[in-house]
Design a protein around this motif. Structure first.
Motif, short mmCIF file in Angstrom:
data_model
loop_
_atom_site.label_atom_id
_atom_site.label_comp_id
_atom_site.label_asym_id
_atom_site.label_seq_id
_atom_site.Cartn_x
_atom_site.Cartn_y
_atom_site.Cartn_z
N LEU A 128 5.20 -10.37 -6.08
CA LEU A 128 4.35 -9.62 -5.15
C LEU A 128 3.51 -8.58 -5.89
CD1 LEU A 128 5.21 -8.56 -1.57
CD2 LEU A 128 4.00 -6.96 -3.05
N GLY A 156 3.47 2.51 -11.41
CA GLY A 156 4.20 1.85 -10.33
C GLY A 156 4.36 0.35 -10.58
N TYR A 196 -1.47 13.42 -12.67
CA TYR A 196 -1.99 13.78 -11.34
C TYR A 196 -1.33 15.03 -10.78
CZ TYR A 196 2.23 11.55 -9.38
OH TYR A 196 3.52 11.23 -9.06
N LEU A 214 -3.70 2.78 -5.67
CA LEU A 214 -2.39 2.32 -5.22
C LEU A 214 -1.59 3.46 -4.60
CD1 LEU A 214 -1.87 0.17 -8.38
CD2 LEU A 214 -1.90 -0.77 -6.06
N TRP A 258 -9.99 -2.73 1.62
CA TRP A 258 -8.54 -2.88 1.56
C TRP A 258 -8.28 -4.35 1.32
CZ3 TRP A 258 -5.50 -5.34 5.66
CH2 TRP A 258 -4.12 -5.24 5.47
N1 LIG Z 1 -1.90 -4.38 0.51
C1 LIG Z 1 -0.99 -5.09 -0.16
O1 LIG Z 1 -1.00 -6.32 -0.13
C2 LIG Z 1 0.03 -4.37 -1.02
C3 LIG Z 1 0.68 -5.08 -2.04
C4 LIG Z 1 1.56 -4.40 -2.89
C5 LIG Z 1 1.79 -3.03 -2.71
N2 LIG Z 1 1.17 -2.38 -1.66
C6 LIG Z 1 1.38 -0.93 -1.49
O2 LIG Z 1 0.83 -0.27 -2.63
C7 LIG Z 1 1.59 0.87 -2.95
C8 LIG Z 1 2.04 0.82 -4.41
O3 LIG Z 1 2.99 -0.22 -4.56
P1 LIG Z 1 3.94 -0.25 -5.85
O4 LIG Z 1 4.84 -1.42 -5.71
O5 LIG Z 1 3.14 -0.13 -7.09
O6 LIG Z 1 4.77 1.11 -5.62
P2 LIG Z 1 5.84 1.85 -6.53
O7 LIG Z 1 6.34 0.93 -7.60
O8 LIG Z 1 6.83 2.46 -5.61
O9 LIG Z 1 5.01 2.98 -7.30
C9 LIG Z 1 4.96 4.26 -6.88
C10 LIG Z 1 4.25 5.08 -7.99
O10 LIG Z 1 3.35 5.95 -7.37
C11 LIG Z 1 3.10 6.96 -8.31
N3 LIG Z 1 2.48 8.07 -7.58
C12 LIG Z 1 2.97 8.73 -6.50
N4 LIG Z 1 2.07 9.65 -6.08
C13 LIG Z 1 1.01 9.56 -6.92
C14 LIG Z 1 -0.25 10.23 -7.00
N5 LIG Z 1 -0.59 11.18 -6.12
N6 LIG Z 1 -1.12 9.85 -7.97
C15 LIG Z 1 -0.81 8.87 -8.86
N7 LIG Z 1 0.37 8.21 -8.83
C16 LIG Z 1 1.26 8.55 -7.87
C17 LIG Z 1 4.41 7.27 -8.98
O11 LIG Z 1 4.13 7.50 -10.35
P3 LIG Z 1 4.95 8.53 -11.29
O12 LIG Z 1 6.40 8.09 -11.24
O13 LIG Z 1 4.33 8.31 -12.63
O14 LIG Z 1 4.75 9.90 -10.71
C18 LIG Z 1 5.18 5.92 -8.79
O15 LIG Z 1 5.37 5.27 -10.03
C19 LIG Z 1 2.72 0.92 -1.92
O16 LIG Z 1 2.31 1.74 -0.83
C20 LIG Z 1 2.83 -0.52 -1.46
O17 LIG Z 1 3.42 -0.67 -0.19
C21 LIG Z 1 0.32 -3.02 -0.82
#
Ligand SMILES: NC(=O)c1ccc[n+]([C@@H]2O[C@H](COP(=O)([O-])OP(=O)(O)OC[C@H]3O[C@@H](n4cnc5c(N)ncnc54)[C@H](OP(=O)(O)O)[C@@H]3O)[C@@H](O)[C@H]2O)c1
Length: 314
Positions: A128, A156, A196, A214, A258
């Motif tokens: 995913l 992330g 950030y 993201l 999006w």
């Molecule tokens: N539309 C779609 O099809 C789709 C697909 C996949 C994911 N998503 C969504 O996309 C988002 C990211 O997914 P993910 O799997 O990568 O999440 P994740 O692995 O939980 O990553 C979260 C990361 O966000 C960072 N973060 C938090 N606040 C931040 C800020 N203000 N600025 C910069 N970085 C920040 C943190 O970094 P640090 O630890 O370095 O602080 C953490 O590593 C989620 O909301 C998910 O539901 C949507």
């Protein structure tokens, strides 16, 4: 009737093992004996709020889309796989894939062959997140040689893969992440890192061709517009309602969209080729046996360490 263990989402949002009937593959489907099931933020969002599509009547509420394992049965008409093949993929999304289970049925064109040079745990961590990264960087932003791209949440699950895909396409890659993750991201090829928590990214990263957001929440997408040059593109991943107002986009001369990730075996084959060539690798943050997958939800919801969380089955 042959049973298997699956993890069910209870009405009180707890995850517990249950014995249910093992699924059988229909025409064009394969049955996968699960070795690893990756965890994504959408898993705990669905655990708490329900899915993007309604759960079919009488279907057990089983979460999970990321699966890696071995093909143990093929349905009628399948030509792409045979019993014994190692595969990985993200079946059915956004419908349920029921991947938190010992056996998972997938359409044969929703999975790809697992590269020989990675473990099943690594393969289960990828689908995913890496499909989101690929479909954003390659299919939506069309990143190519010399482009300047800013990727938010570079550390992330999606971000650390997106930075490598953008880099492999010749882009100059900027990323936002906590300072503790900067060294690991430099090792993945990120050219410029912004903390950030201490810096305003829009003051540092300017004249970008593209921003992959993201984070999406608060004012992050609107501030991202300031990082773009005229003609630049913004993709906001977490939610459609987080796109900046049209007058803000028009004033800056940029576009924003999006996107929702889709099952895509062709993209997985490109990704597998990158992994085999050594230009893409997934970082594993933590693993637990399937029966303790609830602990991975707790780690993920709390922010967690850099990389992916994966449930494993011996
Ligand atoms: N539309 C779609 O099809 C789709 C697909 C996949 C994911 N998503 C969504 O996309 C988002 C990211 O997914 P993910 O799997 O990568 O999440 P994740 O692995 O939980 O990553 C979260 C990361 O966000 C960072 N973060 C938090 N606040 C931040 C800020 N203000 N600025 C910069 N970085 C920040 C943190 O970094 P640090 O630890 O370095 O602080 C953490 O590593 C989620 O909301 C998910 O539901 C949507």
């Amino acid at each position: 009737m042959t049973n298997m263990t699956a993890i069910i989402n209870n009405p009180d949002q707890t995850l517990t093992p249950v014995e249910i009937e093992r699924p059988t593959p229909g025409p064009t489907e394969v049955l996968i004996k699960t070795a690893a099931a990756g965890i994504n933020p959408v898993d705990w969002k669905v655990r708490r709020n329900g899915g993007l599509t309604p759960l079919a009547p009488n279907q057990p509420d089983i979460l999970g889309w990321d699966v890696a394992g071995e093909v143990v049965e093929v349905g009628a008409g399948v030509t792409r796989f045979k019993v014994g093949d190692r595969v990985f993929g993200m079946p059915r999304f956004p419908d349920r894939a029921n991947a938190y289970a010992e056996y998972v049925v997938a359409g044969s064109r929703e999975v790809a062959r697992t590269p020989d040079n990675i473990t099943d745990t690594e393969a289960g961590a990828l689908p995913l997140a890496v499909l989101t990264a690929w479909q954003a960087i390659v299919d939506t932003l069309h990143i190519c040689e010399g482009d300047r791209i800013l990727i938010h949440a570079a550390s992330g699950g999606v971000g650390h893969l997106a930075v490598q895909i953008a880099k492999a396409r010749g882009a100059e890659v900027w990323g936002t992440a906590s300072a503790t993750n900067h060294d690991a991201l430099r090792a993945l090829g990120v050219d410029h890192l912004i903390d950030y928590k201490a810096e305003q990214f829009e003051d540092i990263a300017t004249e970008m061709d593209a921003v992959l957001d993201l984070v999406g929440s608060g004012d992050n997408p609107t501030r991202s517009v300031q990082s773009l040059k005229r003609g630049g593109k913004l993709v906001v991943i977490p939610g459609a309602n987080e796109i900046p107002a049209q007058d803000v986009l028009d004033a800056a001369g940029v576009t924003a969209t999006w996107m929702l990730v889709e099952p895509d075996y062709a993209a997985l084959e490109h990704i597998a080729a990158m992994i085999e060539a050594g230009t893409l690798r997934v970082v594993i943050a933590d693993t637990r046996p399937l029966a303790q997958i609830d602990e991975l939800h707790i780690i993920g919801e709390a922010g967690g360490p850099m990389g992916k969380l994966v449930a494993t089955i011996d």
